[in-house]
Design a protein around this motif. Structure first.
Motif, PDB file in Angstrom:
ATOM      1  N   LYS A   1       0.859  -1.195   0.000  1.00  0.00           N
ATOM      2  CA  LYS A   1       0.000   0.000   0.000  1.00  0.00           C
ATOM      3  C   LYS A   1       0.888   1.235   0.000  1.00  0.00           C
ATOM      4  CE  LYS A   1      -4.206   0.377   2.208  1.00  0.00           C
ATOM      5  NZ  LYS A   1      -5.127   0.225   3.365  1.00  0.00           N
TER       6      LYS A   1
ATOM      7  N   HIS B   1       7.015  -0.932   1.250  1.00  0.00           N
ATOM      8  CA  HIS B   1       6.642  -1.462   2.562  1.00  0.00           C
ATOM      9  C   HIS B   1       5.486  -2.446   2.419  1.00  0.00           C
ATOM     10  CE1 HIS B   1       9.210   1.451   4.536  1.00  0.00           C
ATOM     11  NE2 HIS B   1       8.709   2.366   3.725  1.00  0.00           N
TER      12      HIS B   1
ATOM     13  N   GLN C   1       2.733  -5.214   3.138  1.00  0.00           N
ATOM     14  CA  GLN C   1       1.962  -5.633   4.304  1.00  0.00           C
ATOM     15  C   GLN C   1       1.131  -6.851   3.921  1.00  0.00           C
ATOM     16  OE1 GLN C   1       0.041  -1.669   4.896  1.00  0.00           O
ATOM     17  NE2 GLN C   1       0.594  -1.943   7.032  1.00  0.00           N
TER      18      GLN C   1
ATOM     19  N   PHE D   1      -2.573  -8.762   4.346  1.00  0.00           N
ATOM     20  CA  PHE D   1      -3.984  -8.496   4.638  1.00  0.00           C
ATOM     21  C   PHE D   1      -4.731  -9.828   4.555  1.00  0.00           C
ATOM     22  CE2 PHE D   1      -2.036  -4.878   2.600  1.00  0.00           C
ATOM     23  CZ  PHE D   1      -2.467  -3.794   3.345  1.00  0.00           C
TER      24      PHE D   1
ATOM     25  N   GLU E   1      -6.584 -16.338  13.750  1.00  0.00           N
ATOM     26  CA  GLU E   1      -5.715 -16.296  14.935  1.00  0.00           C
ATOM     27  C   GLU E   1      -4.285 -16.698  14.589  1.00  0.00           C
ATOM     28  OE1 GLU E   1      -7.340 -18.177  18.402  1.00  0.00           O
ATOM     29  OE2 GLU E   1      -5.390 -18.329  19.364  1.00  0.00           O
TER      30      GLU E   1
ATOM     31  N   LEU F   1      -2.348 -12.951  18.163  1.00  0.00           N
ATOM     32  CA  LEU F   1      -3.129 -11.895  17.530  1.00  0.00           C
ATOM     33  C   LEU F   1      -4.417 -12.510  16.993  1.00  0.00           C
ATOM     34  CD1 LEU F   1      -3.053  -8.867  16.690  1.00  0.00           C
ATOM     35  CD2 LEU F   1      -2.044  -9.587  14.545  1.00  0.00           C
ATOM     36  N   LYS F   2      -5.549 -11.945  17.415  1.00  0.00           N
ATOM     37  CA  LYS F   2      -6.851 -12.479  16.989  1.00  0.00           C
ATOM     38  C   LYS F   2      -7.647 -11.384  16.320  1.00  0.00           C
ATOM     39  CE  LYS F   2      -8.081 -15.801  20.571  1.00  0.00           C
ATOM     40  NZ  LYS F   2      -9.075 -16.113  21.599  1.00  0.00           N
ATOM     41  N   TRP F   3      -8.269 -11.717  15.218  1.00  0.00           N
ATOM     42  CA  TRP F   3      -9.159 -10.784  14.526  1.00  0.00           C
ATOM     43  C   TRP F   3     -10.504 -11.472  14.363  1.00  0.00           C
ATOM     44  CZ3 TRP F   3     -10.270  -6.061  12.659  1.00  0.00           C
ATOM     45  CH2 TRP F   3     -11.160  -5.945  11.585  1.00  0.00           C
TER      46      TRP F   3
ATOM     47  N   ASP G   1      -9.606  -0.722   2.100  1.00  0.00           N
ATOM     48  CA  ASP G   1     -10.187  -0.033   3.269  1.00  0.00           C
ATOM     49  C   ASP G   1      -9.461  -0.425   4.557  1.00  0.00           C
ATOM     50  OD1 ASP G   1     -12.030   0.998   1.567  1.00  0.00           O
ATOM     51  OD2 ASP G   1     -13.725  -0.203   2.255  1.00  0.00           O
ATOM     52  N   GLY G   2      -8.689  -1.505   4.506  1.00  0.00           N
ATOM     53  CA  GLY G   2      -7.973  -1.976   5.704  1.00  0.00           C
ATOM     54  C   GLY G   2      -8.911  -2.598   6.724  1.00  0.00           C
ATOM     55  N   ASP G   3     -10.123  -2.989   6.298  1.00  0.00           N
ATOM     56  CA  ASP G   3     -11.095  -3.575   7.221  1.00  0.00           C
ATOM     57  C   ASP G   3     -10.892  -5.093   7.290  1.00  0.00           C
ATOM     58  OD1 ASP G   3     -13.206  -4.054   8.868  1.00  0.00           O
ATOM     59  OD2 ASP G   3     -14.764  -3.646   7.377  1.00  0.00           O
ATOM     60  N   CYS G   4      -9.711  -5.486   7.754  1.00  0.00           N
ATOM     61  CA  CYS G   4      -9.347  -6.891   7.801  1.00  0.00           C
ATOM     62  C   CYS G   4      -8.144  -7.032   8.737  1.00  0.00           C
ATOM     63  CB  CYS G   4      -9.005  -7.393   6.394  1.00  0.00           C
ATOM     64  SG  CYS G   4      -7.763  -6.392   5.550  1.00  0.00           S
TER      65      CYS G   4
ATOM     66  N   VAL H   1      -4.516  -6.930   9.476  1.00  0.00           N
ATOM     67  CA  VAL H   1      -3.382  -6.319   8.778  1.00  0.00           C
ATOM     68  C   VAL H   1      -2.099  -6.613   9.555  1.00  0.00           C
ATOM     69  CG1 VAL H   1      -2.450  -4.177   7.794  1.00  0.00           C
ATOM     70  CG2 VAL H   1      -4.922  -4.443   8.040  1.00  0.00           C
TER      71      VAL H   1
ATOM     72  N   ASN I   1       2.159  -5.967   9.523  1.00  0.00           N
ATOM     73  CA  ASN I   1       3.389  -5.442   8.941  1.00  0.00           C
ATOM     74  C   ASN I   1       4.343  -6.614   8.710  1.00  0.00           C
ATOM     75  OD1 ASN I   1       2.518  -2.846   9.022  1.00  0.00           O
ATOM     76  ND2 ASN I   1       3.516  -2.357  10.969  1.00  0.00           N
TER      77      ASN I   1
ATOM     78  N   LEU J   1       5.918  -8.062  11.933  1.00  0.00           N
ATOM     79  CA  LEU J   1       5.013  -8.867  12.743  1.00  0.00           C
ATOM     80  C   LEU J   1       4.759 -10.217  12.063  1.00  0.00           C
ATOM     81  CD1 LEU J   1       3.813  -8.181  15.445  1.00  0.00           C
ATOM     82  CD2 LEU J   1       1.741  -7.430  14.324  1.00  0.00           C
TER      83      LEU J   1
ATOM     84  N   ARG K   1     -13.463  -7.390  16.399  1.00  0.00           N
ATOM     85  CA  ARG K   1     -12.695  -7.514  17.622  1.00  0.00           C
ATOM     86  C   ARG K   1     -11.242  -7.825  17.260  1.00  0.00           C
ATOM     87  NH1 ARG K   1     -14.152 -11.600  22.532  1.00  0.00           N
ATOM     88  NH2 ARG K   1     -16.234 -11.368  21.666  1.00  0.00           N
ATOM     89  N   LEU K   2     -10.331  -7.118  17.914  1.00  0.00           N
ATOM     90  CA  LEU K   2      -8.906  -7.340  17.666  1.00  0.00           C
ATOM     91  C   LEU K   2      -8.233  -7.503  19.018  1.00  0.00           C
ATOM     92  CD1 LEU K   2      -6.715  -7.399  15.433  1.00  0.00           C
ATOM     93  CD2 LEU K   2      -6.410  -4.956  15.800  1.00  0.00           C
ATOM     94  N   LYS K   3      -7.508  -8.622  19.168  1.00  0.00           N
ATOM     95  CA  LYS K   3      -6.837  -8.896  20.439  1.00  0.00           C
ATOM     96  C   LYS K   3      -5.353  -9.109  20.197  1.00  0.00           C
ATOM     97  CE  LYS K   3     -10.196 -11.595  23.066  1.00  0.00           C
ATOM     98  NZ  LYS K   3     -10.423 -12.885  23.731  1.00  0.00           N
TER      99      LYS K   3
ATOM    100  N   SER L   1      -7.378   3.600   9.188  1.00  0.00           N
ATOM    101  CA  SER L   1      -8.746   3.182   8.845  1.00  0.00           C
ATOM    102  C   SER L   1      -9.298   2.215   9.895  1.00  0.00           C
ATOM    103  CB  SER L   1      -8.767   2.546   7.456  1.00  0.00           C
ATOM    104  OG  SER L   1      -7.817   1.511   7.388  1.00  0.00           O
ATOM    105  N   LEU L   2      -8.450   1.300  10.366  1.00  0.00           N
ATOM    106  CA  LEU L   2      -8.883   0.341  11.379  1.00  0.00           C
ATOM    107  C   LEU L   2      -9.120   1.055  12.706  1.00  0.00           C
ATOM    108  CD1 LEU L   2      -9.426  -2.622  11.052  1.00  0.00           C
ATOM    109  CD2 LEU L   2      -7.160  -3.130  11.902  1.00  0.00           C
TER     110      LEU L   2
ATOM    111  N   LEU M   1     -12.447   2.581  12.612  1.00  0.00           N
ATOM    112  CA  LEU M   1     -13.526   1.606  12.788  1.00  0.00           C
ATOM    113  C   LEU M   1     -13.731   1.271  14.266  1.00  0.00           C
ATOM    114  CD1 LEU M   1     -12.923  -0.914   9.867  1.00  0.00           C
ATOM    115  CD2 LEU M   1     -15.066   0.247  10.353  1.00  0.00           C
TER     116      LEU M   1
END
Lengths: 242, 242
Positions: free
Chosen positions: A149, A153, A155, A157, A177, A185-187, A204-207, A209, A211, A214, B184-186, B213-214, B217
């Motif tokens: 993006k 760099h 990333q 997704f 997870e 890390l859990k989403w 939109d980065g609605d997921c 993400v 780096n 990480l 939810r993000l953990k 963006s996140l 949200l």
């Protein structure tokens, strides 16, 4: 000679796949989870995808993005949802799964909880790892994408989409997870419908993400294991409060 | 006249703080969690911090980064751990907490689980939100930082550090949780010791990372609520398998 070279290549690939499978099974055997080794596929970055074309049209005020074809023809007709190809296919939701399997050779896995093991994370962006997941009477598409993006760099997704309508998608919650090196890390989110565009979800980065640094912390020998679980939204709402 | 203007400003600030507090308490009252409203502080981006100075020295091959002072003088002596200021203070680990409270006015909260409510997320980078958390007989420092790692693209980085030694830090696991809009993000990890450098933890990306963006949200009216929990590592290991 060419035939033998190709055969040798195929055998090497099989050995590599077998090794990855064995390694993943060893790691996750305790949890008794189904492990699926997913190899990367290079995205056709500059190929005009259906979504991109729709987006351009939308920007020009011609048609709404992504599923403008269906709006004009038949609301049940969807373009090919595989984000890898600018595929001219169009069909009903019911046959999207068989199209993805047959034409794009995307594997499908059964089970409430599976482990998605993406190999060769070091490959340059753009790269995709894709699988279908059959669960709770529906099919889901998991897309892991390496993308730049910000130039230079890359990333990662990750998102999950229901091969169904947005109304059906609202009934589910998916969880991705990562768990390694004393980090977790859990989403969790509601899956989007494949009628929406995977490209826009990612832009939109609605997921989930990650780096590169990480992703490396969570990787083991160049492979990233993502635990996937899908539940109905009722369960999610009951657990949903912090 | 100046006095009255300042008084009026202070009253307005108090009303704003009270409003944020009330709103946060309303949101989290069901969970019965302690809510702490944390106001932002602009980072002194170009001020030469102790860590940055140490890093430069390390790059020049003079001394190891961050806690070179202690290595030379007294291993129990630590520089000021507050990431906001280039503070010349140096002291024993036991008095770091009182220094942070008294000199830098960083609040300290008690409780196993608290909610950190960072206000004014829209402020330009670099900005920090900092609080101390007293739990399980130890004090922890939570740092949320808005920073532009890639120019023009600010990101949020959140990490927790133990005001103690790295060996003590290994006994704990911290969890940061965002929960809003059916997402939810953990993030769970072992806290770093304040003897390490918060700048390097963030530049390594070994923390919770959020794109703008996140963060939007998960934000409510410009405020980001982060649920914080600290446990001993035994509990973490028992739950640790996927």
């Amino acid at each position: 000679m060419l035939f033998f070279t190709q055969c040798f290549g195929a055998v090497l690939d099989l050995i590599h796949l077998r090794f990855q499978h064995y390694k993943a099974k060893r790691v996750f055997s305790a949890a008794g989870q189904l492990v699926c080794v997913v190899n990367p596929t290079h995205s056709l970055k500059y190929a005009p995808t259906r979504c991109a074309a729709a987006q351009t049209s939308a920007e020009q005020g011609i048609l709404p993005p992504c599923h403008h074809h269906e709006a004009v023809h038949d609301p049940q007709l969807v373009p090919c949802t595989c984000p890898l190809y600018s595929c001219p296919w169009e069909g009903h939701l019911e046959v999207v799964v068989s199209h993805l399997r047959q034409t794009h050779r995307i594997n499908i896995l059964q089970g409430a909880e599976i482990v998605f093991l993406a190999t060769d994370m070091h490959l340059p962006a753009p790269t995709d790892w894709i699988i279908m997941h059959s669960c709770l009477g529906h099919q889901f598409l998991l897309v892991l994408r390496k993308q730049e993006k910000y130039e230079g760099h890359p990333q990662f997704f990750a998102t999950m989409m229901l091969i169904g309508t947005p109304t059906q998608a609202d009934n589910f919650t998916y969880r991705l997870e990562l768990n390694r090196n004393q980090r977790r890390l859990k989403w969790e989110a509601t899956p989007r419908s494949v009628l929406e565009c995977v490209d826009s979800v990612i832009s939109d980065g609605d997921c989930l993400v990650l780096n590169t640094s990480l992703a490396q912390l969570f990787s083991d020998n160049g492979s990233l294991a993502i635990g996937i679980a899908i539940t109905t939204s009722k369960v999610h709402n009951a657990e949903g409060e912090m």
